[in-house]
Design a protein around this motif. Structure first.
Motif, PDB file in Angstrom:
ATOM      1  N   ILE A  55       0.831  -1.210   0.000  1.00 58.07           N
ATOM      2  CA  ILE A  55       0.000   0.000   0.000  1.00 58.07           C
ATOM      3  C   ILE A  55       0.867   1.262   0.000  1.00 58.07           C
ATOM      4  CG2 ILE A  55      -1.990  -1.116   1.086  1.00 58.07           C
ATOM      5  CD1 ILE A  55      -1.123   0.199   3.743  1.00 58.07           C
ATOM      6  N   SER A  56       2.154   1.085  -0.319  1.00 59.20           N
ATOM      7  CA  SER A  56       3.086   2.215  -0.395  1.00 59.20           C
ATOM      8  C   SER A  56       3.320   2.605  -1.849  1.00 59.20           C
ATOM      9  CB  SER A  56       4.424   1.835   0.258  1.00 59.20           C
ATOM     10  OG  SER A  56       4.253   1.496   1.617  1.00 59.20           O
ATOM     11  N   ASP A  57       3.737   3.842  -2.036  1.00 58.91           N
ATOM     12  CA  ASP A  57       4.052   4.324  -3.389  1.00 58.91           C
ATOM     13  C   ASP A  57       5.486   3.981  -3.780  1.00 58.91           C
ATOM     14  OD1 ASP A  57       1.596   5.955  -4.248  1.00 58.91           O
ATOM     15  OD2 ASP A  57       1.990   6.685  -2.217  1.00 58.91           O
ATOM     16  N   VAL A  58       6.375   4.052  -2.808  1.00 59.29           N
ATOM     17  CA  VAL A  58       7.780   3.739  -3.082  1.00 59.29           C
ATOM     18  C   VAL A  58       8.429   3.228  -1.806  1.00 59.29           C
ATOM     19  CG1 VAL A  58       8.539   6.109  -2.615  1.00 59.29           C
ATOM     20  CG2 VAL A  58       9.962   4.633  -4.041  1.00 59.29           C
ATOM     21  N   CYS A  59       9.400   2.363  -1.980  1.00 56.15           N
ATOM     22  CA  CYS A  59      10.155   1.785  -0.864  1.00 56.15           C
ATOM     23  C   CYS A  59      11.549   2.426  -0.853  1.00 56.15           C
ATOM     24  CB  CYS A  59      10.248   0.271  -1.081  1.00 56.15           C
ATOM     25  SG  CYS A  59      10.807  -0.660   0.340  1.00 56.15           S
ATOM     26  N   VAL A  60      12.182   2.505   0.326  1.00 57.81           N
ATOM     27  CA  VAL A  60      13.536   3.066   0.423  1.00 57.81           C
ATOM     28  C   VAL A  60      14.376   2.235   1.387  1.00 57.81           C
ATOM     29  CG1 VAL A  60      12.788   5.430  -0.061  1.00 57.81           C
ATOM     30  CG2 VAL A  60      12.952   4.654   2.318  1.00 57.81           C
ATOM     31  N   THR A  61      15.677   2.371   1.276  1.00 57.37           N
ATOM     32  CA  THR A  61      16.603   1.816   2.254  1.00 57.37           C
ATOM     33  C   THR A  61      17.201   2.972   3.044  1.00 57.37           C
ATOM     34  OG1 THR A  61      18.529   1.952   0.804  1.00 57.37           O
ATOM     35  CG2 THR A  61      17.183  -0.050   0.647  1.00 57.37           C
ATOM     36  N   SER A  62      17.934   2.665   4.092  1.00 57.46           N
ATOM     37  CA  SER A  62      18.552   3.738   4.881  1.00 57.46           C
ATOM     38  C   SER A  62      19.581   4.499   4.058  1.00 57.46           C
ATOM     39  CB  SER A  62      19.194   3.168   6.154  1.00 57.46           C
ATOM     40  OG  SER A  62      20.115   2.141   5.833  1.00 57.46           O
ATOM     41  N   MET A  88      11.744  12.012  -6.079  1.00 53.43           N
ATOM     42  CA  MET A  88      10.310  11.823  -6.292  1.00 53.43           C
ATOM     43  C   MET A  88       9.645  13.106  -6.785  1.00 53.43           C
ATOM     44  SD  MET A  88       9.351   9.617  -2.884  1.00 53.43           S
ATOM     45  CE  MET A  88       7.578   9.754  -3.188  1.00 53.43           C
ATOM     46  N   PRO A  89       8.681  12.986  -7.696  1.00 52.34           N
ATOM     47  CA  PRO A  89       7.992  14.196  -8.170  1.00 52.34           C
ATOM     48  C   PRO A  89       7.056  14.795  -7.119  1.00 52.34           C
ATOM     49  CG  PRO A  89       7.023  12.232  -9.160  1.00 52.34           C
ATOM     50  CD  PRO A  89       8.252  11.787  -8.434  1.00 52.34           C
ATOM     51  N   GLU A  90       6.560  13.960  -6.210  1.00 55.56           N
ATOM     52  CA  GLU A  90       5.622  14.451  -5.193  1.00 55.56           C
ATOM     53  C   GLU A  90       6.324  15.336  -4.163  1.00 55.56           C
ATOM     54  OE1 GLU A  90       4.165  10.412  -6.626  1.00 55.56           O
ATOM     55  OE2 GLU A  90       6.076  11.263  -5.946  1.00 55.56           O
ATOM     56  N   LYS A  91       5.650  16.411  -3.786  1.00 51.93           N
ATOM     57  CA  LYS A  91       6.198  17.307  -2.761  1.00 51.93           C
ATOM     58  C   LYS A  91       5.829  16.837  -1.364  1.00 51.93           C
ATOM     59  CE  LYS A  91       6.119  22.111  -1.130  1.00 51.93           C
ATOM     60  NZ  LYS A  91       7.567  22.199  -0.965  1.00 51.93           N
ATOM     61  N   ASN A  92       4.647  16.244  -1.208  1.00 51.97           N
ATOM     62  CA  ASN A  92       4.165  15.802   0.097  1.00 51.97           C
ATOM     63  C   ASN A  92       4.416  14.297   0.273  1.00 51.97           C
ATOM     64  OD1 ASN A  92       3.146  18.391   0.735  1.00 51.97           O
ATOM     65  ND2 ASN A  92       1.291  17.968  -0.447  1.00 51.97           N
ATOM     66  N   ILE A  93       5.083  13.959   1.373  1.00 53.83           N
ATOM     67  CA  ILE A  93       5.490  12.564   1.623  1.00 53.83           C
ATOM     68  C   ILE A  93       5.079  12.144   3.026  1.00 53.83           C
ATOM     69  CG2 ILE A  93       7.503  11.065   1.973  1.00 53.83           C
ATOM     70  CD1 ILE A  93       8.949  12.742  -0.189  1.00 53.83           C
ATOM     71  N   LEU A  94       4.449  10.987   3.129  1.00 56.83           N
ATOM     72  CA  LEU A  94       4.186  10.357   4.420  1.00 56.83           C
ATOM     73  C   LEU A  94       5.197   9.236   4.563  1.00 56.83           C
ATOM     74  CD1 LEU A  94       2.538   9.932   7.009  1.00 56.83           C
ATOM     75  CD2 LEU A  94       0.975   8.481   5.684  1.00 56.83           C
ATOM     76  N   PHE A  95       6.164   9.426   5.471  1.00 54.76           N
ATOM     77  CA  PHE A  95       7.277   8.481   5.621  1.00 54.76           C
ATOM     78  C   PHE A  95       6.977   7.501   6.756  1.00 54.76           C
ATOM     79  CE2 PHE A  95      11.381   6.815   6.760  1.00 54.76           C
ATOM     80  CZ  PHE A  95      12.123   6.842   5.589  1.00 54.76           C
ATOM     81  N   ILE A  96       7.013   6.187   6.456  1.00 52.63           N
ATOM     82  CA  ILE A  96       6.729   5.166   7.467  1.00 52.63           C
ATOM     83  C   ILE A  96       7.824   4.094   7.466  1.00 52.63           C
ATOM     84  CG2 ILE A  96       4.243   5.547   7.279  1.00 52.63           C
ATOM     85  CD1 ILE A  96       4.114   2.871   5.686  1.00 52.63           C
TER      86      ILE A  96
END
Length: 304
Positions: free
Chosen positions: A121-128, A138-146
């Protein structure tokens, strides 16, 4: 006896076409018989490129799940069925779906230390090591980081052009470290550089000489001309580094920097896995796997 078990594991994995992955937090005797040792995402990528059809993941559940997401045709076995990750499991998909209603229009960025259901249910995954680069790209300005508020805070500081919203989650082991722990360690070892993981609190990382992933910390220590280091991540890393670099000294930030889940896996567990009588085979329903894969593909697109 230990060497005998290791030799038998090596013989059996070659005979049966098994590829063994070990996270860097695993004990030295397990890393010695692994085909590849590294951090969580590197392990998953390596699993995908391995010729073998069976993968044994000596780590925790979300790592085995990520292997299965990337390599659905392979049999992926988690070396110890109880090895989980408190951070990966502390937020349910239902909770995040409700938060998405609160943060309408925000892209959900999930740390790789999450369940397959959360990645789905995430838009993108990241590593540390890639979080800053990816959030910036990312093109999006608003990010919900979990879910990790500390890694999220680190991203927020380094990507000020983005509006990064955070939730109250994180690694209980890294987050338990205090500024006093750092100051005490620096007082005890005044000539040592402080290398720390971004899962630690800002009041801890602000004292760092280097902030980075597990792999980054190890690489920095290996290549540095300095001879003494305080290691601000799981204590096994200091142990591995002392073996890799016997001419240098490595000190743990705290005796409490121990991941109990990582320590569940023993050499005997791995032995039972290669015998076919231990571990747990990871299964992910195809809809969840495909949705989770999209967030990982986005990570590769933005982060390289």
């Amino acid at each position: 006896m230990l060497r005998d078990i290791q030799d038998e594991i090596i013989r059996l994995k070659k005979e049966k076409g098994i590829y063994i992955l070990a996270h860097s937090y695993m004990r030295e005797e397990i890393c010695e018989i692994a085909d590849f040792t590294g951090d969580s995402y590197a392990l998953s990528v390596k699993a995908k490129s391995a010729e073998e059809d069976t993968i044994i993941m000596c780590g925790v559940r979300f790592m085995a799940e990520t292997c299965k997401i990337l390599s659905p045709q392979k049999k992926v076995i988690l070396s110890h069925p109880m090895a989980g990750c408190p951070m990966a499991e502390q937020m349910s998909p239902e909770y995040i779906l409700e938060k998405k209603k609160e943060y309408l229009g925000y892209a959900v960025v999930s740390y790789v230390n999450t369940t397959a259901a959360l990645k789905a249910i995430s838009d993108v995954c990241v590593t540390s090591s890639s979080a800053v680069k990816i959030c910036r790209a990312m093109p999006e300005k608003n990010i919900l980081f979990i879910p990790d508020t500390n890694l999220g805070t680190y991203v927020k500081e380094h990507v000020p052009e983005k509006n990064v919203a955070l939730l109250n989650g994180g690694c209980p082991i890294h987050a338990a470290m205090t500024e006093k722990d750092v100051l005490d360690a620096k007082t005890a070892h005044p000539d040592a550089l402080f290398l720390v993981h971004p899962e630690c609190r800002p009041e801890v990382t602000k004292h760092a000489d280097y902030i980075g992933s597990t792999a980054g910390i190890m690489k920095y220590a290996e290549e540095s001309d300095k001879k003494e280091f305080i290691i601000g991540t799981e204590n096994t890393i200091a142990e591995h580094l002392q073996i890799m670099c016997p001419g240098k000294k490595f000190y743990v930030l705290s005796k409490d920097m121990v991941c109990r889940n990582m320590k569940l896996t023993t050499l005997t567990d791995v032995y039972n896995c290669v015998l076919g009588r231990g571990g747990e085979e990871i299964e992910i329903d195809e809809d969840t796997r495909r949705a989770a894969l999209k967030s990982i593909e986005k990570m590769i697109e933005y982060g390289g």
